[in-house]
Design a protein around this motif. Sequence first.
Motif, PDB file in Angstrom:
ATOM      1  N   ILE A  75     -31.305  40.810  43.781  1.00 45.68           N
ATOM      2  CA  ILE A  75     -31.911  40.179  42.612  1.00 45.68           C
ATOM      3  C   ILE A  75     -30.932  40.136  41.450  1.00 45.68           C
ATOM      4  CG2 ILE A  75     -33.774  40.391  40.921  1.00 45.68           C
ATOM      5  CD1 ILE A  75     -35.440  41.703  43.103  1.00 45.68           C
ATOM      6  N   HIS A  76     -30.156  41.192  41.336  1.00 43.84           N
ATOM      7  CA  HIS A  76     -29.242  41.308  40.205  1.00 43.84           C
ATOM      8  C   HIS A  76     -27.943  41.934  40.701  1.00 43.84           C
ATOM      9  CE1 HIS A  76     -28.801  41.628  35.689  1.00 43.84           C
ATOM     10  NE2 HIS A  76     -27.759  42.283  36.108  1.00 43.84           N
ATOM     11  N   ILE A  77     -26.824  41.321  40.319  1.00 43.56           N
ATOM     12  CA  ILE A  77     -25.507  41.850  40.673  1.00 43.56           C
ATOM     13  C   ILE A  77     -24.633  41.874  39.429  1.00 43.56           C
ATOM     14  CG2 ILE A  77     -23.349  41.218  41.821  1.00 43.56           C
ATOM     15  CD1 ILE A  77     -24.827  40.544  44.278  1.00 43.56           C
ATOM     16  N   THR A  78     -23.898  42.970  39.273  1.00 38.95           N
ATOM     17  CA  THR A  78     -22.945  43.087  38.171  1.00 38.95           C
ATOM     18  C   THR A  78     -21.561  43.304  38.750  1.00 38.95           C
ATOM     19  OG1 THR A  78     -24.611  44.039  36.703  1.00 38.95           O
ATOM     20  CG2 THR A  78     -22.309  44.348  36.097  1.00 38.95           C
ATOM     21  N   VAL A  79     -20.623  42.487  38.327  1.00 41.33           N
ATOM     22  CA  VAL A  79     -19.231  42.650  38.761  1.00 41.33           C
ATOM     23  C   VAL A  79     -18.327  42.601  37.549  1.00 41.33           C
ATOM     24  CG1 VAL A  79     -19.680  41.620  41.014  1.00 41.33           C
ATOM     25  CG2 VAL A  79     -18.874  40.195  39.139  1.00 41.33           C
ATOM     26  N   SER A  80     -17.160  43.173  37.701  1.00 45.40           N
ATOM     27  CA  SER A  80     -16.168  43.126  36.628  1.00 45.40           C
ATOM     28  C   SER A  80     -15.401  41.823  36.694  1.00 45.40           C
ATOM     29  CB  SER A  80     -15.197  44.299  36.754  1.00 45.40           C
ATOM     30  OG  SER A  80     -15.886  45.527  36.614  1.00 45.40           O
ATOM     31  N   GLU A  81     -15.013  41.337  35.550  1.00 43.10           N
ATOM     32  CA  GLU A  81     -14.229  40.114  35.506  1.00 43.10           C
ATOM     33  C   GLU A  81     -12.952  40.302  36.322  1.00 43.10           C
ATOM     34  OE1 GLU A  81     -13.351  38.708  31.588  1.00 43.10           O
ATOM     35  OE2 GLU A  81     -13.032  36.670  32.279  1.00 43.10           O
ATOM     36  N   GLY A  82     -12.654  39.318  37.161  1.00 46.67           N
ATOM     37  CA  GLY A  82     -11.485  39.402  38.025  1.00 46.67           C
ATOM     38  C   GLY A  82     -11.786  39.944  39.397  1.00 46.67           C
ATOM     39  N   ALA A  83     -12.912  40.579  39.554  1.00 47.14           N
ATOM     40  CA  ALA A  83     -13.295  41.122  40.855  1.00 47.14           C
ATOM     41  C   ALA A  83     -13.835  40.018  41.746  1.00 47.14           C
ATOM     42  CB  ALA A  83     -14.334  42.217  40.686  1.00 47.14           C
ATOM     43  N   SER A  84     -13.893  40.311  43.032  1.00 47.19           N
ATOM     44  CA  SER A  84     -14.439  39.341  43.976  1.00 47.19           C
ATOM     45  C   SER A  84     -15.960  39.419  43.986  1.00 47.19           C
ATOM     46  CB  SER A  84     -13.889  39.595  45.383  1.00 47.19           C
ATOM     47  OG  SER A  84     -14.314  40.866  45.844  1.00 47.19           O
ATOM     48  N   GLN A 117     -16.063  24.417  50.755  1.00 47.42           N
ATOM     49  CA  GLN A 117     -15.518  24.666  49.419  1.00 47.42           C
ATOM     50  C   GLN A 117     -16.379  23.940  48.396  1.00 47.42           C
ATOM     51  OE1 GLN A 117     -12.912  26.773  49.053  1.00 47.42           O
ATOM     52  NE2 GLN A 117     -12.966  27.023  51.285  1.00 47.42           N
ATOM     53  N   GLY A 118     -16.525  24.549  47.251  1.00 48.34           N
ATOM     54  CA  GLY A 118     -17.315  23.941  46.202  1.00 48.34           C
ATOM     55  C   GLY A 118     -16.561  23.868  44.894  1.00 48.34           C
ATOM     56  N   ILE A 119     -17.307  23.660  43.842  1.00 46.54           N
ATOM     57  CA  ILE A 119     -16.699  23.570  42.522  1.00 46.54           C
ATOM     58  C   ILE A 119     -16.507  24.967  41.939  1.00 46.54           C
ATOM     59  CG2 ILE A 119     -17.712  21.306  42.101  1.00 46.54           C
ATOM     60  CD1 ILE A 119     -19.765  22.724  40.283  1.00 46.54           C
ATOM     61  N   LYS A 120     -15.703  25.053  40.908  1.00 49.38           N
ATOM     62  CA  LYS A 120     -15.480  26.283  40.158  1.00 49.38           C
ATOM     63  C   LYS A 120     -14.907  27.410  41.023  1.00 49.38           C
ATOM     64  CE  LYS A 120     -19.270  25.319  36.953  1.00 49.38           C
ATOM     65  NZ  LYS A 120     -20.395  25.890  36.167  1.00 49.38           N
ATOM     66  N   GLY A 121     -14.238  27.082  42.130  1.00 48.61           N
ATOM     67  CA  GLY A 121     -13.602  28.094  42.962  1.00 48.61           C
ATOM     68  C   GLY A 121     -14.514  28.801  43.937  1.00 48.61           C
ATOM     69  N   PHE A 122     -15.742  28.335  44.078  1.00 46.41           N
ATOM     70  CA  PHE A 122     -16.683  28.945  45.005  1.00 46.41           C
ATOM     71  C   PHE A 122     -16.530  28.387  46.417  1.00 46.41           C
ATOM     72  CE2 PHE A 122     -19.407  31.608  42.465  1.00 46.41           C
ATOM     73  CZ  PHE A 122     -19.266  31.104  41.178  1.00 46.41           C
ATOM     74  N   GLU A 123     -16.854  29.226  47.381  1.00 42.52           N
ATOM     75  CA  GLU A 123     -16.915  28.807  48.777  1.00 42.52           C
ATOM     76  C   GLU A 123     -18.103  29.503  49.435  1.00 42.52           C
ATOM     77  OE1 GLU A 123     -13.212  30.065  50.579  1.00 42.52           O
ATOM     78  OE2 GLU A 123     -14.102  31.980  51.170  1.00 42.52           O
ATOM     79  N   ALA A 124     -18.548  28.972  50.549  1.00 48.58           N
ATOM     80  CA  ALA A 124     -19.648  29.586  51.284  1.00 48.58           C
ATOM     81  C   ALA A 124     -19.400  29.404  52.772  1.00 48.58           C
ATOM     82  CB  ALA A 124     -20.986  28.976  50.895  1.00 48.58           C
ATOM     83  N   PRO A 175     -13.253  34.587  44.935  1.00 48.71           N
ATOM     84  CA  PRO A 175     -12.263  35.662  44.979  1.00 48.71           C
ATOM     85  C   PRO A 175     -12.067  36.379  43.647  1.00 48.71           C
ATOM     86  CG  PRO A 175     -11.215  33.503  45.202  1.00 48.71           C
ATOM     87  CD  PRO A 175     -12.679  33.276  45.237  1.00 48.71           C
ATOM     88  N   SER A 176     -12.250  35.675  42.541  1.00 40.84           N
ATOM     89  CA  SER A 176     -12.012  36.284  41.237  1.00 40.84           C
ATOM     90  C   SER A 176     -13.011  35.701  40.244  1.00 40.84           C
ATOM     91  CB  SER A 176     -10.575  36.014  40.773  1.00 40.84           C
ATOM     92  OG  SER A 176     -10.354  36.552  39.485  1.00 40.84           O
ATOM     93  N   VAL A 177     -13.896  36.542  39.773  1.00 38.65           N
ATOM     94  CA  VAL A 177     -14.981  36.078  38.912  1.00 38.65           C
ATOM     95  C   VAL A 177     -14.523  35.983  37.462  1.00 38.65           C
ATOM     96  CG1 VAL A 177     -17.235  36.740  37.980  1.00 38.65           C
ATOM     97  CG2 VAL A 177     -16.790  36.952  40.426  1.00 38.65           C
ATOM     98  N   HIS A 178     -15.003  34.958  36.789  1.00 34.67           N
ATOM     99  CA  HIS A 178     -14.710  34.745  35.370  1.00 34.67           C
ATOM    100  C   HIS A 178     -15.974  35.019  34.572  1.00 34.67           C
ATOM    101  CE1 HIS A 178     -13.840  32.239  31.733  1.00 34.67           C
ATOM    102  NE2 HIS A 178     -12.614  32.716  31.937  1.00 34.67           N
ATOM    103  N   TRP A 179     -15.806  35.389  33.296  1.00 35.75           N
ATOM    104  CA  TRP A 179     -16.980  35.705  32.483  1.00 35.75           C
ATOM    105  C   TRP A 179     -17.959  34.540  32.437  1.00 35.75           C
ATOM    106  CZ3 TRP A 179     -18.189  32.564  28.450  1.00 35.75           C
ATOM    107  CH2 TRP A 179     -17.153  31.760  27.924  1.00 35.75           C
ATOM    108  N   SER A 180     -17.440  33.311  32.520  1.00 33.78           N
ATOM    109  CA  SER A 180     -18.299  32.133  32.442  1.00 33.78           C
ATOM    110  C   SER A 180     -19.149  31.933  33.701  1.00 33.78           C
ATOM    111  CB  SER A 180     -17.464  30.882  32.198  1.00 33.78           C
ATOM    112  OG  SER A 180     -16.544  30.690  33.260  1.00 33.78           O
ATOM    113  N   ASP A 181     -18.900  32.736  34.730  1.00 34.12           N
ATOM    114  CA  ASP A 181     -19.703  32.632  35.949  1.00 34.12           C
ATOM    115  C   ASP A 181     -21.049  33.340  35.829  1.00 34.12           C
ATOM    116  OD1 ASP A 181     -16.694  32.998  37.892  1.00 34.12           O
ATOM    117  OD2 ASP A 181     -17.777  31.155  37.395  1.00 34.12           O
ATOM    118  N   ALA A 182     -21.244  34.083  34.752  1.00 29.67           N
ATOM    119  CA  ALA A 182     -22.527  34.763  34.561  1.00 29.67           C
ATOM    120  C   ALA A 182     -23.649  33.733  34.478  1.00 29.67           C
ATOM    121  CB  ALA A 182     -22.482  35.602  33.285  1.00 29.67           C
ATOM    122  N   ALA A 183     -24.610  33.829  35.385  1.00 30.53           N
ATOM    123  CA  ALA A 183     -25.666  32.824  35.496  1.00 30.53           C
ATOM    124  C   ALA A 183     -26.630  33.258  36.589  1.00 30.53           C
ATOM    125  CB  ALA A 183     -25.075  31.451  35.833  1.00 30.53           C
TER     126      ALA A 183
END
Lengths: 114, 113
Positions: B9-18, B58-65, B79-87
């Motif tokens: 339901i909720h995930i928290t990751v550090s910026e730059g982490a996968s 492959q998708g937009i914003k560096g995402f893949e599935a 592979p590397s999360v950016h702060w703007s990916d919070a959503a």
Amino acid sequence: SAVISQKPSRDICQRGTSLTIQCQVDSQVTMMFWYRQQPGQSLTLIATANQGSEATYESGFVIDKFPISRPNLTFSTLTVSNMSPEDSSIYLCSVSRGVNTEAFFGQGTRLTVV
Amino acid sequence: AQSVTQPDIHITVSEGASLELRCNYSYGATPYLFWYVQSPGQGLQLLLKYFSGDTLVQGIKGFEAEFKRSQSSFNLRKPSVHWSDAAEYFCAVEPSNTGKLIFGQGTTLQVKP
């Protein structure tokens, strides 16, 4: 892609009243759908808007409560009738051009019923 | 009945982490599969889709599935999360080419600086 304009973007309504939400697409599309997103929840399909005929409703949704029109291939309306606070949700219009294509969504209408 | 499960339901990751967001579906055949992202106060934006063919999309914003038929899964990765990916991220399936989407419950992603 498709550019979808949904109006209004938000509204606060009195219980017992009705609100009509409009969905306008910038080009003709095959399929149009209406979804509801209750607070903190996922999206649930309300109905498929059929051009020139009655909408097809999903289980739990009825025409008397959510009448839908689709007079042409670029426009649809959803009315939320006799509103109660439980109807407070985001309502989203979605369109698809058909087989092997993705669905696009409008920005949604955030409805609050007081 | 067809269903989509997003276990987290909720995930928290550090910026730059996968990042990996999980999605499992229940359907008799291979459905069309999607990942959407919803930022606060915004509509849904399509990240990527799977209809057939190569199971890594492959998708937009560096995402893949990756679609894994044996596991009925369609997990989203970056592979590397950016702060703007919070959503809020939604996995969805479209059974039988109906145009109708069944959504998972969503995963809220928080990104720590």
